[in-house]
Design an enzyme around this catalytic site. Structure first.
Site, short mmCIF file in Angstrom:
data_model
loop_
_atom_site.label_atom_id
_atom_site.label_comp_id
_atom_site.label_asym_id
_atom_site.label_seq_id
_atom_site.Cartn_x
_atom_site.Cartn_y
_atom_site.Cartn_z
CE LYS A 21 33.66 37.22 1.38
NZ LYS A 21 32.99 35.92 1.41
CE LYS B 288 24.91 32.22 -6.27
NZ LYS B 288 25.14 33.60 -5.83
CG HIS C 47 24.46 34.20 7.33
ND1 HIS C 47 24.33 33.36 6.25
CD2 HIS C 47 23.21 34.50 7.74
CE1 HIS C 47 23.04 33.17 6.01
NE2 HIS C 47 22.34 33.84 6.91
CE LYS D 109 35.43 34.24 -3.38
NZ LYS D 109 34.38 33.33 -2.97
NE ARG D 110 31.02 40.69 2.35
CZ ARG D 110 31.66 40.32 3.47
NH1 ARG D 110 32.51 41.16 4.05
NH2 ARG D 110 31.46 39.15 4.01
CB THR E 28 25.90 30.98 -2.29
OG1 THR E 28 26.09 32.40 -2.37
CG2 THR E 28 25.20 30.64 -1.00
#
Length: 826
Positions: free
Chosen positions: A564, A672, A367, A558-559, A668
């Site tokens: 990111k 969504k 991942h 998100k984390r 993901t």
């Protein structure tokens, strides 16, 4: 009877509003021990959960019987995380009991929505990895695939995030404080798990020599079973979570001597194993606890599968015909030497036979592309905690390297690169390498990710075994993330194309013509407006955050991790503010925008915590700046979780997916948001690539460097300061941070962030800044034309059916698992 066209027949028939109400009152009285007139909301919720659970049990037991009778192949999903979300609403949907439950509660003067709000969701995951696992077990049950999920029943789970003076503070997540009505504890099925000790050579009953591990300590792994109901089927699979207990929890003699703490020390030490999800591992004790957690749950799971799910006379040489153990990232990889230990040491199989069985039984999902996220365990720690497993790893590595040297004679550098055991900077075991060597298949989780995994991260291995590598793009369950979370959109889709899309998400393609229908676009906008109002009301109640729903909802949840690039989003907000301050932009010309962040930082991740503090500091200034006239606001609700996501995602207009190309495995959240009608602003990273290809360039705000361009800049020597020097807007935004504008004039508060951006900027925030600002300007222009925006949003929904977790599971079945459906017939 059928409750609605889109749900299955309730499993226990006949069931009526009256009989449901009777069962609810019985649960309240005989299980909770209270009368309806004196029941608290917690009593009422527990009784409702018990009632719904009761309607699933017969199907659950029938599923177990059917799967055992057919001797079917089972998918054993090994995952350290399962971010399940609230269970009640999902159980009601899967069983088709929602309208009956609502009617029954109404007849008793109660409200279903009120009781659903009582539930505390299980905090058993950190983010995308755990949410994906939850989606997958939902799809496995819905597709009638025999499966069992294995994990850990963390007593406290992921921490509950709070903010103190704008900075993240971690509190225990007490999700079990009032018990969980969804679990079945089975102490009678406990498995003993050992640690430490030594190995010795013994003579077996045939006169041969074998190795025996003699642990110095052991704990008891107690299983807690959760039912996983499929949608539109009678099948109910199992999620089995392990809780650690002491084998000898209490020493009466020590207690009677007066040393009360020592009397329960064994209990404390054992229960620490399943106490907290991802204990902070910057200390040696933390590292040891993490490895203990990982071995604890996989050892219990493999023993459980072999001893309880297989016949007593089963020949373990046929194990790959009955199971595929799926390793969800590197956390469960220690299961590989554990299975070898059982086969060779306990069951007496020849090493080579056991190795063939093991390699055929395991598959590995990677991942990440970040080297630091690929787990490495020191030889010292492994040897001390799991001495037999280290011996087995050494032998696997020796055998593997012999094969590498035979395939690439004279290439000793390749052998060193591929060795499962690294020598520098410390002698350690590379778990991703072990997983790759010992698995039948290795898959990435998006097309680009799988390509980079094969060609860069594990390129030596793909050169040796090209057939071993494949891709399965992630997906999300439409049951929770459209049907439950967005009922308005769900009803609109039902009216347009019928109801079968929930289990056949590619049918959303039938919505494409409706993008040209003005009345459908208007109805779509009405749904979005209602979702915004619902989210605004929730934040006002939950967090005391007051927002207007009449704005563009720009969302980044998100984390919190530097790759990111939440920092890039912050710079966009600061740039907009700076433009207004300097008179380059009138506030009246701003598109009203609410920027919503949701993110937790790992407790030991200092830079991530600094970025959270900066976001909150910028929010404090921007949200009260008279110059902006309230047209730009930041919302950062604490403790983002699935419950909040179910309200936020349907409200979003713009989905921020802005990681540096080549760093995000898949994502993901991006799926969504697209499925719920948000447009994506993003880079060509992870599954963004597939979203972009499917929804079309006109319905996606693309910006930024590509992965090859990132590599070229890195190879040439990236100088972030040059971008700062050349770009006045960027310089203005960073200078505002450095000046103390967001820290009460204190220039030192965010100096760590400023210095990192100008000197290192590992994830090229500055290199992508100008392209991002220009893309955001395009967002403002596009949003001004609501008809065109609605058309693009509808097309995002229509073209994102590929991202169903049902499709992901079918890909796993076809490419990796080769298991067959076993439907329960009633």
């Amino acid at each position: 009877m059928r409750v609605t066209e889109t749900t299955q027949e309730p499993p226990s028939s006949p069931v009526t509003v009256s009989s449901f109400a009777d069962e609810f009152v019985r649960q309240l009285r005989y299980e909770q021990g209270v009368d309806l007139n004196f029941a608290t909301k917690d009593n009422l919720y527990q009784a409702l959960a018990g009632t719904v659970r009761g309607f699933m049990i017969d199907n659950w037991l029938a599923t177990l019987r059917t799967q055992q009778a057919t001797e079917s192949k089972i998918v054993a999903y090994l995952s350290a995380e399962y971010l399940l979300g609230p269970q009640l609403e999902n159980a009601l949907l899967a069983t088709g009991l929602e309208s009956l439950a609502r009617g029954a509660l109404t007849s008793l003067g109660l409200d279903l929505d009120d009781l659903e709000g009582i539930e505390i969701e299980p905090g058993l995951g950190n983010g995308g990895l755990g949410r994906l696992a939850a989606c997958f077990i939902d799809s496995l049950a819905t597709l009638n695939i025999p499966a069992v999920g294995y994990g850990i029943r963390y007593e406290y789970g992921i921490f509950r995030q709070t903010f103190v003076d704008g900075r993240q503070a971690e509190q225990p997540d007490t999700w079990l404080s009032k018990g969980s009505p969804w679990e079945f504890p089975h102490p009678d099925m406990a498995v003993e798990v050992g640690f430490g000790g030594y190995t010795e050579q013994v003579t077996d009953e045939t006169g041969g020599s074998r190795t025996r591990w003699v642990p110095s300590e052991s704990v008891s792994a107690v299983p807690y079973n959760y039912m996983v109901p499929g949608y539109g089927t009678h099948n109910v699979n199992t999620l089995r979570l392990w809780s650690a207990k002491a084998t000898n929890a209490f020493d009466l003699q020590i207690f009677n001597s007066g040393d009360y703490e020592a009397a329960v020390r064994a209990q404390t030490v054992a229960e620490n194993i399943s106490k907290v999800l991802y204990p902070e591992d910057s200390t040696p004790q933390g590292k040891e606890l993490r490895l203990k957690q990982q071995y604890f749950f996989v050892a219990a799971s493999i023993t459980d599968f072999i001893t309880r799910l297989l016949p007593d006379d089963f020949a373990l040489t046929n194990l790959p015909d009955r199971v595929t153990f799926q390793l969800n990232d590197t956390h469960p990889v220690i299961a590989i030497p554990e299975l070898m230990r059982i086969l060779v040491d306990e069951r007496g199989l020849d090493w080579d036979v056991a190795w063939d069985v093991t390699r055929a039984s395991f598959n590995y999902t990677c991942h990440t592309l970040l080297p630091e996220a690929l787990e490495v365990w020191s030889v010292e720690l492994l040897g001390r905690l799991l001495p037999r497993h280290l011996e087995i790893i050494y032998r696997i590595n020796e055998q593997f390297l012999a094969g590498v040297r035979a395939a690439f004679p004279g290439d000793e550098l390749r052998a060193r690169r591929m060795s499962i055991v690294q020598e520098q900077p410390e002698r350690a075991v590379r778990m991703a390498f072990l997983a790759t060597v010992a698995s039948s298949k290795v898959n990435g989780v998006a097309a680009l990710h799988s390509e980079l995994l094969r060609d860069k991260v594990l390129n030596d291995f793909s050169g040796l075994w090209p057939e071993k590598f494949t891709n399965v793009t992630n997906g999300v369950t439409p049951r929770r993330f459209i049907k439950l979370s967005n009922p308005g959109l769900s009803e609109l889709i039902d009216a347009a194309i019928g109801t079968g899309w929930v289990n056949d998400l590619e049918r959303l393609r039938e919505l494409e013509p409706f993008a040209e229908d003005a009345s459908f676009r208007a109805a779509f906008r009405t749904v979005k407006a209602e979702n915004k109002k619902r989210f605004v009301d929730l934040l006002a109640t939950r967090d005391g955050i007051e927002l207007s729903s009449d704005a563009l909802f720009d969302v980044m949840v998100k984390r919190l991790h530097e790759y990111k690039r939440q920092m890039l989003k912050v710079l966009h907000v600061i740039t907009t503010y700076d433009r207004v301050l300097k008179g380059e932009l009138r506030a009246a010309d701003l598109t009203p925008r609410v920027v919503t962040f949701g993110a937790k930082a790992a407790p030991g991740y200092r830079m991530a915590k600094e970025i959270i503090a900066l976001i909150n500091a910028v929010a404090k200034v921007v949200n009260t700046a008279p110059e902006l006239e309230g047209r730009l606001r930041i919302a950062f609700p604490a403790n983002y979780n699935v419950t909040l996501a179910e309200k936020l995602i349907p409200a979003a207009d713009l989905s921020e997916q802005i990681s540096l190309a080549g760093k995000e495995a898949s994502g993901t959240g991006n799926m969504k948001f697209a499925l719920n009608g948000a447009l994506t602003i993003g880079t060509l990273d992870g599954a963004n690539v597939e979203i972009y290809d499917l929804v079309g360039a006109d319905n996606f705000f693309l910006f930024g460097l590509t992965e090859p361009e990132v590599q070229d800049i890195s190879d040439a020597g990236y100088r972030p300061g040059s971008y700062y020097e050349a770009n006045a807007s960027l310089r203005g935004a960073i200078d505002l941070i450095a000046s103390g504008a967001f820290s009460g004039g204190d220039r030192t508060t965010f100096q760590m962030i400023v210095s990192d951006l100008l000197d290192k900027d590992r994830f090229m925030v500055l290199a992508d800044y100008q392209a991002y600002i220009e893309a955001q300007d395009k967002v403002d222009v596009a949003y001004a034309d609501q008809e065109a925006w609605s058309r693009a949003a509808i097309l995002n929904v229509a073209r994102s059916g590929f991202f169903s977790s049902d499709r992901s599971i079918r890909d796993y079945l076809d490419r990796i698992w080769h298991a067959s459906p076993v439907p329960v017939v009633k």
